[in-house]
Design a protein around this motif. Structure first.
Motif, PDB file in Angstrom:
ATOM      1  N   UNK A 186       0.804  -1.222   0.000  1.00 32.98           N
ATOM      2  CA  UNK A 186       0.000   0.000   0.000  1.00 32.98           C
ATOM      3  C   UNK A 186       0.829   1.260   0.000  1.00 32.98           C
ATOM      4  N   UNK A 187       0.237   2.339   0.501  1.00 33.25           N
ATOM      5  CA  UNK A 187       0.864   3.657   0.534  1.00 33.25           C
ATOM      6  C   UNK A 187       0.797   4.221   1.949  1.00 33.25           C
ATOM      7  N   UNK A 188       1.862   4.912   2.343  1.00 32.70           N
ATOM      8  CA  UNK A 188       1.960   5.463   3.695  1.00 32.70           C
ATOM      9  C   UNK A 188       2.615   6.842   3.630  1.00 32.70           C
ATOM     10  N   UNK A 189       2.504   7.642   4.707  1.00 33.03           N
ATOM     11  CA  UNK A 189       3.267   8.893   4.772  1.00 33.03           C
ATOM     12  C   UNK A 189       4.761   8.614   4.873  1.00 33.03           C
ATOM     13  N   UNK A 190       5.551   9.642   4.678  1.00 32.72           N
ATOM     14  CA  UNK A 190       7.014   9.485   4.629  1.00 32.72           C
ATOM     15  C   UNK A 190       7.574   8.879   5.916  1.00 32.72           C
ATOM     16  N   UNK A 191       7.145   9.369   7.086  1.00 34.84           N
ATOM     17  CA  UNK A 191       7.709   8.906   8.347  1.00 34.84           C
ATOM     18  C   UNK A 191       6.773   7.930   9.057  1.00 34.84           C
ATOM     19  N   UNK A 192       6.225   7.011   8.297  1.00 31.96           N
ATOM     20  CA  UNK A 192       5.323   6.011   8.853  1.00 31.96           C
ATOM     21  C   UNK A 192       6.079   5.109   9.827  1.00 31.96           C
ATOM     22  N   UNK A 193       5.390   4.710  10.889  1.00 31.09           N
ATOM     23  CA  UNK A 193       6.016   3.831  11.877  1.00 31.09           C
ATOM     24  C   UNK A 193       6.256   2.448  11.272  1.00 31.09           C
ATOM     25  N   UNK A 194       7.485   1.970  11.360  1.00 31.11           N
ATOM     26  CA  UNK A 194       7.867   0.733  10.692  1.00 31.11           C
ATOM     27  C   UNK A 194       7.499  -0.527  11.476  1.00 31.11           C
ATOM     28  N   UNK A 195       6.900  -0.362  12.649  1.00 33.51           N
ATOM     29  CA  UNK A 195       6.444  -1.521  13.405  1.00 33.51           C
ATOM     30  C   UNK A 195       4.929  -1.721  13.264  1.00 33.51           C
ATOM     31  N   UNK A 196       4.352  -1.093  12.227  1.00 30.86           N
ATOM     32  CA  UNK A 196       2.927  -1.253  11.939  1.00 30.86           C
ATOM     33  C   UNK A 196       2.746  -1.629  10.464  1.00 30.86           C
ATOM     34  N   UNK A 197       1.768  -2.479  10.210  1.00 35.15           N
ATOM     35  CA  UNK A 197       1.443  -2.808   8.826  1.00 35.15           C
ATOM     36  C   UNK A 197       0.907  -1.577   8.101  1.00 35.15           C
ATOM     37  N   UNK A 198       1.219  -1.420   6.802  1.00 32.59           N
ATOM     38  CA  UNK A 198       0.590  -0.341   6.027  1.00 32.59           C
ATOM     39  C   UNK A 198      -0.930  -0.460   6.118  1.00 32.59           C
ATOM     40  N   UNK A 199      -1.585   0.685   6.264  1.00 34.45           N
ATOM     41  CA  UNK A 199      -3.046   0.696   6.347  1.00 34.45           C
ATOM     42  C   UNK A 199      -3.578   0.754   7.755  1.00 34.45           C
ATOM     43  N   UNK A 200      -2.741   0.421   8.759  1.00 32.17           N
ATOM     44  CA  UNK A 200      -3.220   0.413  10.131  1.00 32.17           C
ATOM     45  C   UNK A 200      -3.312   1.816  10.733  1.00 32.17           C
ATOM     46  N   UNK A 201      -2.380   2.696  10.365  1.00 31.28           N
ATOM     47  CA  UNK A 201      -2.333   4.037  10.947  1.00 31.28           C
ATOM     48  C   UNK A 201      -2.926   5.068   9.986  1.00 31.28           C
ATOM     49  N   UNK A 202      -3.308   6.236  10.512  1.00 31.10           N
ATOM     50  CA  UNK A 202      -3.915   7.278   9.674  1.00 31.10           C
ATOM     51  C   UNK A 202      -3.050   7.650   8.481  1.00 31.10           C
ATOM     52  N   UNK A 203      -3.700   8.093   7.418  1.00 30.25           N
ATOM     53  CA  UNK A 203      -3.054   8.542   6.172  1.00 30.25           C
ATOM     54  C   UNK A 203      -2.327   7.404   5.463  1.00 30.25           C
ATOM     55  N   UNK A 204      -2.716   6.177   5.738  1.00 32.81           N
ATOM     56  CA  UNK A 204      -2.130   5.033   5.035  1.00 32.81           C
ATOM     57  C   UNK A 204      -3.251   4.126   4.557  1.00 32.81           C
ATOM     58  N   UNK A 205      -2.943   3.320   3.523  1.00 36.28           N
ATOM     59  CA  UNK A 205      -3.924   2.398   2.971  1.00 36.28           C
ATOM     60  C   UNK A 205      -3.172   1.194   2.414  1.00 36.28           C
ATOM     61  N   UNK A 206      -3.763   0.002   2.517  1.00 37.75           N
ATOM     62  CA  UNK A 206      -3.056  -1.184   2.031  1.00 37.75           C
ATOM     63  C   UNK A 206      -4.024  -2.321   1.752  1.00 37.75           C
ATOM     64  N   UNK A 207      -3.636  -3.147   0.796  1.00 40.86           N
ATOM     65  CA  UNK A 207      -4.328  -4.376   0.430  1.00 40.86           C
ATOM     66  C   UNK A 207      -3.548  -5.528   1.068  1.00 40.86           C
ATOM     67  N   UNK A 208      -4.213  -6.319   1.901  1.00 38.40           N
ATOM     68  CA  UNK A 208      -3.544  -7.396   2.630  1.00 38.40           C
ATOM     69  C   UNK A 208      -3.809  -8.734   1.947  1.00 38.40           C
ATOM     70  N   UNK A 209      -2.715  -9.429   1.643  1.00 40.44           N
ATOM     71  CA  UNK A 209      -2.801 -10.660   0.865  1.00 40.44           C
ATOM     72  C   UNK A 209      -3.494 -11.786   1.621  1.00 40.44           C
ATOM     73  N   UNK A 210      -3.308 -11.856   2.924  1.00 42.46           N
ATOM     74  CA  UNK A 210      -3.764 -13.001   3.696  1.00 42.46           C
ATOM     75  C   UNK A 210      -5.276 -13.153   3.711  1.00 42.46           C
ATOM     76  N   UNK A 211      -5.994 -12.032   3.674  1.00 47.89           N
ATOM     77  CA  UNK A 211      -7.457 -12.093   3.750  1.00 47.89           C
ATOM     78  C   UNK A 211      -8.172 -11.280   2.677  1.00 47.89           C
ATOM     79  N   UNK A 212      -7.418 -10.613   1.796  1.00 47.43           N
ATOM     80  CA  UNK A 212      -8.035  -9.818   0.739  1.00 47.43           C
ATOM     81  C   UNK A 212      -8.727  -8.574   1.235  1.00 47.43           C
TER      82      UNK A 212
END
Length: 370
Positions: A83-109
């Motif tokens: 997915x897409x995240x802000x520049x300084x996104x926390x690296x201990x979180x999956x993309x899409x979990x925190x604000x201003x981020x979005x992601x498609x997760x393979x495990x469950x679609x």
């Protein structure tokens, strides 16, 4: 969760202020944690209790608006996110979990859009699948970016995401041993042709290339959108309005964006008789119906002959009494509404209109719906 989000936003804001005050300019560089990067290959290096995340050095833009990730190995759980995240996104979180981020997760679609609770979005992805992510459009005034996702070159869907001043950066997340993925930040996405579909491609300078659009036995004007001229009706994607024989539309439904499916159909009255289908027993009833010949030459006149159009309108209205159908429109399989329309001699033909460079659609004249 709200306190965590607020704290995350505060830290980013304070970091940007400090950099401006100190005149600090950081060179663009990729960031990753609990992942091993070897060329374009990413592999998980954690203990399956902690998330590992990769963030690309440059955000997506008009010049580079798409990237792809190929799943090389799903590991223990296949918890790979793209997915897409802000520049300084926390690296201990999956993309899409925190604000201003979005992601498609393979495990469950599922799609995660700034929230650790995902929504069902598309199919699961396994070893060998390619997950793509790109931006359709940006609306800086509204602070919104439309992000779309693909699986093996076919679009799955899209979502609107709050944008940031620095843009949104490609990101890949992993969460179990053995997960491996290949990242292609230079990938280009092109619509794949389907034998059952017809590609319609229009450019502003070539508007006159829209052929084979006929109604009432005459060519529909090639310089007018469906719905603008008499006898036509159309649902317009840009403003969600319905145009029925006029250049002024009525509020009808929501706007339609890339990935949306617009449908159109006709509901015929029970006693409707198709042209040429009447048998001998019905000739007397047909003779009693108003004749339609007058419609032939008055439906789609140019703006030059207004007086003739007024006379033709009266004749057309008389000719269409008892020959009306309900034209309905759908968006992503849901009914938006309908409009009663008089049927011209020769019938009503499926039509697509475009008016700006780069517009593309797929047309399916035999969809498996309805």
């Amino acid at each position: 969760m709200d306190d965590i989000n607020l704290h995350h936003r505060f830290l980013n804001w304070r970091r940007r202020i400090r950099e401006r005050e100190m005149g600090e300019v950081r060179p663009a560089q990729e960031r990753f944690m609990r992942l091993l990067k070897n060329g374009d290959i990413l592999s998980y290096q954690g203990n399956s209790d902690e998330v590992g995340c990769y963030v690309a050095p440059q955000p997506l833009s008009k010049g580079t608006c798409y990237f792809e990730v190929t799943i090389v190995d799903t590991g223990l759980r296949g918890t790979i996110a793209v997915g897409l995240v802000p520049r300084f996104y926390r690296l201990d979180h999956q993309p899409g979990w925190l604000p201003y981020s979005v992601a498609y997760h393979a495990v469950n679609g599922k799609l995660y859009n700034g929230n650790p609770l995902g929504q069902q979005f598309g199919p699961q992805c396994v070893r060998g699948d390619r997950i793509g992510c790109g931006i359709h459009s940006e609306n800086p005034a509204a602070g919104i970016t439309t992000v779309f996702f693909t699986k093996n070159g076919r679009e799955v869907g899209s979502a609107e995401v709050p944008g940031t001043t620095e843009g949104l950066f490609p990101a890949v997340g992993m969460h179990s041993l053995g997960e491996v993925a290949r990242v292609d930040l230079q990938a280009q996405w092109l619509l794949e042709e389907d034998e059952s579909m017809m590609m319609v491609d229009s450019h502003e300078d070539d508007w006159g290339r829209l052929f084979d659009v006929r109604a009432s036995g005459t060519d529909y004007p090639k310089n007018r959108h469906p719905g603008w001229s008499r006898g036509s009706v159309a649902y317009h994607a840009d403003d969600g309005k319905l145009f029925h024989g006029s250049g002024v539309g009525d509020a009808f439904g929501p706007r339609c964006l890339k990935g949306d499916i617009m449908g159109c159909g006709i509901m015929f009255p029970r006693d409707y008789i198709l042209d040429g289908e009447a048998d001998g027993d019905n000739w007397e009833r047909l003779e009693d119906q108003p004749r339609l010949e007058g419609i032939q030459n008055v439906l789609y006149l140019n703006d030059e002959g207004e007086e003739e159009e007024e006379e033709g309108d009266m004749e057309m209205e008389r000719g269409q009494e008892g020959r009306k159908v309900a034209v309905f429109f759908t968006r992503n399989g849901k009914l938006m509404g309908r409009r009663e329309v008089g049927v011209p001699l020769g019938g009503l033909y499926p039509t697509v209109g475009m008016l700006s460079s780069g517009e593309k659609v797929k047309v399916d004249l035999h969809p498996l719906s309805g």
